[in-house]
Motif scaffolding. Structure first.
Motif, PDB file in Angstrom:
ATOM      1  N   UNK A  85      29.709 -17.266  14.006  1.00 28.73           N
ATOM      2  CA  UNK A  85      28.700 -17.411  15.052  1.00 28.73           C
ATOM      3  C   UNK A  85      28.748 -18.804  15.658  1.00 28.73           C
ATOM      4  N   UNK A  86      28.869 -19.818  14.809  1.00 27.89           N
ATOM      5  CA  UNK A  86      28.923 -21.187  15.321  1.00 27.89           C
ATOM      6  C   UNK A  86      30.174 -21.417  16.154  1.00 27.89           C
ATOM      7  N   UNK A  87      31.300 -20.818  15.738  1.00 28.84           N
ATOM      8  CA  UNK A  87      32.528 -20.939  16.527  1.00 28.84           C
ATOM      9  C   UNK A  87      32.370 -20.252  17.882  1.00 28.84           C
ATOM     10  N   UNK A  88      31.814 -19.042  17.876  1.00 32.48           N
ATOM     11  CA  UNK A  88      31.673 -18.292  19.129  1.00 32.48           C
ATOM     12  C   UNK A  88      30.659 -18.946  20.064  1.00 32.48           C
ATOM     13  N   UNK A  89      29.615 -19.546  19.515  1.00 32.44           N
ATOM     14  CA  UNK A  89      28.612 -20.202  20.357  1.00 32.44           C
ATOM     15  C   UNK A  89      29.188 -21.416  21.076  1.00 32.44           C
ATOM     16  N   UNK A  90      30.306 -21.935  20.571  1.00 33.96           N
ATOM     17  CA  UNK A  90      30.961 -23.053  21.250  1.00 33.96           C
ATOM     18  C   UNK A  90      31.713 -22.610  22.498  1.00 33.96           C
ATOM     19  N   UNK A  91      31.877 -21.295  22.660  1.00 32.60           N
ATOM     20  CA  UNK A  91      32.529 -20.754  23.858  1.00 32.60           C
ATOM     21  C   UNK A  91      31.438 -20.409  24.868  1.00 32.60           C
ATOM     22  N   UNK A  92      31.276 -21.214  25.925  1.00 27.79           N
ATOM     23  CA  UNK A  92      30.158 -21.006  26.856  1.00 27.79           C
ATOM     24  C   UNK A  92      30.233 -19.701  27.636  1.00 27.79           C
ATOM     25  N   UNK A  93      31.409 -19.053  27.641  1.00 29.10           N
ATOM     26  CA  UNK A  93      31.540 -17.816  28.411  1.00 29.10           C
ATOM     27  C   UNK A  93      31.103 -16.590  27.632  1.00 29.10           C
ATOM     28  N   UNK A  94      30.933 -16.720  26.316  1.00 30.81           N
ATOM     29  CA  UNK A  94      30.500 -15.578  25.516  1.00 30.81           C
ATOM     30  C   UNK A  94      28.979 -15.484  25.519  1.00 30.81           C
ATOM     31  N   UNK A  95      28.464 -14.339  25.912  1.00 36.10           N
ATOM     32  CA  UNK A  95      27.017 -14.132  25.894  1.00 36.10           C
ATOM     33  C   UNK A  95      26.564 -13.832  24.462  1.00 36.10           C
ATOM     34  N   UNK A  96      25.266 -13.898  24.226  1.00 34.81           N
ATOM     35  CA  UNK A  96      24.739 -13.578  22.903  1.00 34.81           C
ATOM     36  C   UNK A  96      24.996 -12.114  22.552  1.00 34.81           C
ATOM     37  N   UNK A  97      24.963 -11.246  23.550  1.00 36.83           N
ATOM     38  CA  UNK A  97      25.268  -9.830  23.307  1.00 36.83           C
ATOM     39  C   UNK A  97      26.698  -9.674  22.801  1.00 36.83           C
ATOM     40  N   UNK A  98      27.627 -10.374  23.424  1.00 37.08           N
ATOM     41  CA  UNK A  98      29.029 -10.271  23.025  1.00 37.08           C
ATOM     42  C   UNK A  98      29.248 -10.855  21.634  1.00 37.08           C
ATOM     43  N   UNK A  99      28.598 -11.975  21.341  1.00 41.71           N
ATOM     44  CA  UNK A  99      28.723 -12.583  20.020  1.00 41.71           C
ATOM     45  C   UNK A  99      28.169 -11.644  18.955  1.00 41.71           C
ATOM     46  N   UNK A 100      27.049 -11.002  19.259  1.00 41.78           N
ATOM     47  CA  UNK A 100      26.482 -10.034  18.309  1.00 41.78           C
ATOM     48  C   UNK A 100      27.487  -8.922  18.010  1.00 41.78           C
ATOM     49  N   UNK A 101      28.168  -8.412  19.040  1.00 43.97           N
ATOM     50  CA  UNK A 101      29.163  -7.363  18.842  1.00 43.97           C
ATOM     51  C   UNK A 101      30.338  -7.863  18.003  1.00 43.97           C
ATOM     52  N   UNK A 102      30.782  -9.091  18.275  1.00 45.59           N
ATOM     53  CA  UNK A 102      31.901  -9.655  17.512  1.00 45.59           C
ATOM     54  C   UNK A 102      31.552  -9.826  16.041  1.00 45.59           C
ATOM     55  N   UNK A 103      30.265  -9.989  15.742  1.00 40.64           N
ATOM     56  CA  UNK A 103      29.823 -10.182  14.366  1.00 40.64           C
ATOM     57  C   UNK A 103      29.420  -8.874  13.690  1.00 40.64           C
ATOM     58  N   UNK A 104      29.569  -7.769  14.405  1.00 41.01           N
ATOM     59  CA  UNK A 104      29.283  -6.470  13.807  1.00 41.01           C
ATOM     60  C   UNK A 104      27.840  -6.032  13.907  1.00 41.01           C
ATOM     61  N   UNK A 105      27.048  -6.645  14.794  1.00 43.55           N
ATOM     62  CA  UNK A 105      25.656  -6.243  14.987  1.00 43.55           C
ATOM     63  C   UNK A 105      25.566  -5.288  16.174  1.00 43.55           C
ATOM     64  N   UNK A 106      24.815  -4.222  16.017  1.00 39.66           N
ATOM     65  CA  UNK A 106      24.634  -3.284  17.123  1.00 39.66           C
ATOM     66  C   UNK A 106      23.568  -3.764  18.095  1.00 39.66           C
ATOM     67  N   UNK A 107      22.696  -4.665  17.641  1.00 40.95           N
ATOM     68  CA  UNK A 107      21.619  -5.173  18.490  1.00 40.95           C
ATOM     69  C   UNK A 107      21.656  -6.701  18.510  1.00 40.95           C
ATOM     70  N   UNK A 108      21.484  -7.260  19.689  1.00 44.18           N
ATOM     71  CA  UNK A 108      21.457  -8.716  19.830  1.00 44.18           C
ATOM     72  C   UNK A 108      20.297  -9.319  19.045  1.00 44.18           C
ATOM     73  N   UNK A 109      19.177  -8.625  19.001  1.00 46.60           N
ATOM     74  CA  UNK A 109      17.988  -9.156  18.314  1.00 46.60           C
ATOM     75  C   UNK A 109      18.255  -9.331  16.819  1.00 46.60           C
ATOM     76  N   UNK A 110      19.040  -8.428  16.210  1.00 46.95           N
ATOM     77  CA  UNK A 110      19.366  -8.541  14.780  1.00 46.95           C
ATOM     78  C   UNK A 110      20.197  -9.793  14.525  1.00 46.95           C
ATOM     79  N   UNK A 111      21.141 -10.080  15.417  1.00 44.74           N
ATOM     80  CA  UNK A 111      21.933 -11.299  15.294  1.00 44.74           C
ATOM     81  C   UNK A 111      21.049 -12.537  15.411  1.00 44.74           C
ATOM     82  N   UNK A 112      20.131 -12.529  16.368  1.00 46.74           N
ATOM     83  CA  UNK A 112      19.270 -13.698  16.573  1.00 46.74           C
ATOM     84  C   UNK A 112      18.399 -13.973  15.344  1.00 46.74           C
TER      85      UNK A 112
END
Length: 338
Positions: A286-313
């Motif tokens: 998550x910390x690595x992906x958050x360093x990429x300004x083009x990745x949205x929180x929705x996309x980061x959640x998907x990359x981490x295996x979360x079906x919902x952005x709120x669960x990742x947050x």
């Protein structure tokens, strides 16, 4: 096929940067409308179509979409570039492209099916006002360029490329680019690929993304008090498993040639559990992906295996005591040099 009515999509912000890069490469003044969407995660498909139409009218060059797409880099594609690194062959990469392409290019729905000895990759019919030859050729060329970053292009054999639009001048430019027969005024806009191509292994040539995964694995191992060969393989399996959405303990244990019981016992001896190890990997990723300004929180959640952005947050706040937005804001200095 029934046309999709009132279909309005959106475009990944990285493609605005791609178009911006093209303007700069051509030493052309960048339109204000394009400048305004440079730092947005997404923007309207209609604006994308209009920007391309204006550029086409300005330059009046054949095969302009192929020229633009040739500049694409993984940073312009976001989540797909990250996911593709974990793929073993062309067929798997195309499946992942199909699953996630709307996060990049939500201009027309993508459909994949077998037609005889060929795989058909096509874009569904849209109202004539929604699509142009330029938007169609960029959609196809982006997919081809996506594959070029991970395989030697001469190893990809396309059978034919079809466009619904009338044939332009200089059709040879298209055939030189795609290395196959290109037909116009066809029933569907599609790419036909021989089925045997799907098993071809990747040439993983993007060293930046490979380096990213290696960095993540190394950082995880340094955090472990007693790193073993099993730990190293476990981190790699979880890293790629999360990207493939195949990170359940049964699957990971099988990758390690262990039973679930053996893996659980190994982790218990280290004073941890499989779920805790998953969260460690997710936090670092998550910390690595958050360093990429083009990745949205929705996309980061998907990359981490979360079906919902709120669960990742919620999970990220438990790990770091900060929300993802706060963490990103606090690391603006690092982001500017990413």
């Amino acid at each position: 096929m029934q046309r999709i009515k009132d279909y309005t999509g959106s475009i990944y912000g990285g493609l605005a940067q791609l178009l911006y890069d093209f303007y700069q490469a051509q030493q052309l003044p960048v339109p204000e409308k394009l400048q305004q969407v440079q730092h947005q995660e997404r923007f309207d498909y209609i604006l994308w179509r209009d920007l391309l139409t204006e550029l086409e009218q300005q330059l009046q060059r054949p095969a302009l979409g192929l020229e633009i797409a040739a500049l694409v880099q993984p940073k312009h594609l976001g989540i797909i570039a990250y996911i593709a690194l974990s793929c073993d062959n062309l067929g798997e990469a195309l499946q992942r492209y199909h699953d996630f392409h709307r996060l990049v290019y939500d201009g027309s729905p993508l459909q994949v099916e077998v037609q005889g000895n060929y795989l058909s990759i096509r874009w569904a019919d849209l109202p004539p006002t929604m699509t142009t030859q330029l938007t169609n050729e960029i959609a196809i060329a982006l997919m081809v360029e996506f594959l070029k970053h991970f395989m030697e292009f001469q190893d990809i054999c396309l059978h034919e490329v079809h466009f619904q639009n009338p044939a332009p001048r200089h059709v040879a430019l298209y055939e030189q680019y795609f290395h196959c027969k290109v037909r116009f005024s066809q029933e569907k806009t599609q790419v036909l690929m021989p089925l045997q191509e799907l098993s071809k292994p990747f040439y993983q040539g993007d060293q930046t993304l490979q380096h990213l995964l290696l960095q993540q694995a190394k950082a995880l191992l340094e955090k472990l008090p007693n790193s073993t060969q099993i730990d190293h393989r476990l981190q790699q399996a979880i890293l790629t498993g999360l990207q493939r959405n195949m990170y359940q303990i049964e699957h990971i244990a099988q990758q390690l040639n262990l039973s679930v019981r053996q893996l659980q016992r190994h982790l218990q001896q280290q004073g941890t559990t499989y779920q805790q190890r998953i969260q460690e990997v997710r936090c670092l990723l998550a910390e690595q992906y958050l360093k990429d300004p083009h990745l949205s929180l929705q996309e980061i959640a998907l990359l981490l295996g979360y079906s919902e952005q709120s669960a990742f947050q919620r999970a990220f706040k438990q790990w770091t005591q900060h929300t993802p937005q706060q963490w990103r804001q606090n690391n603006l200095i690092n982001l500017s040099s990413f």
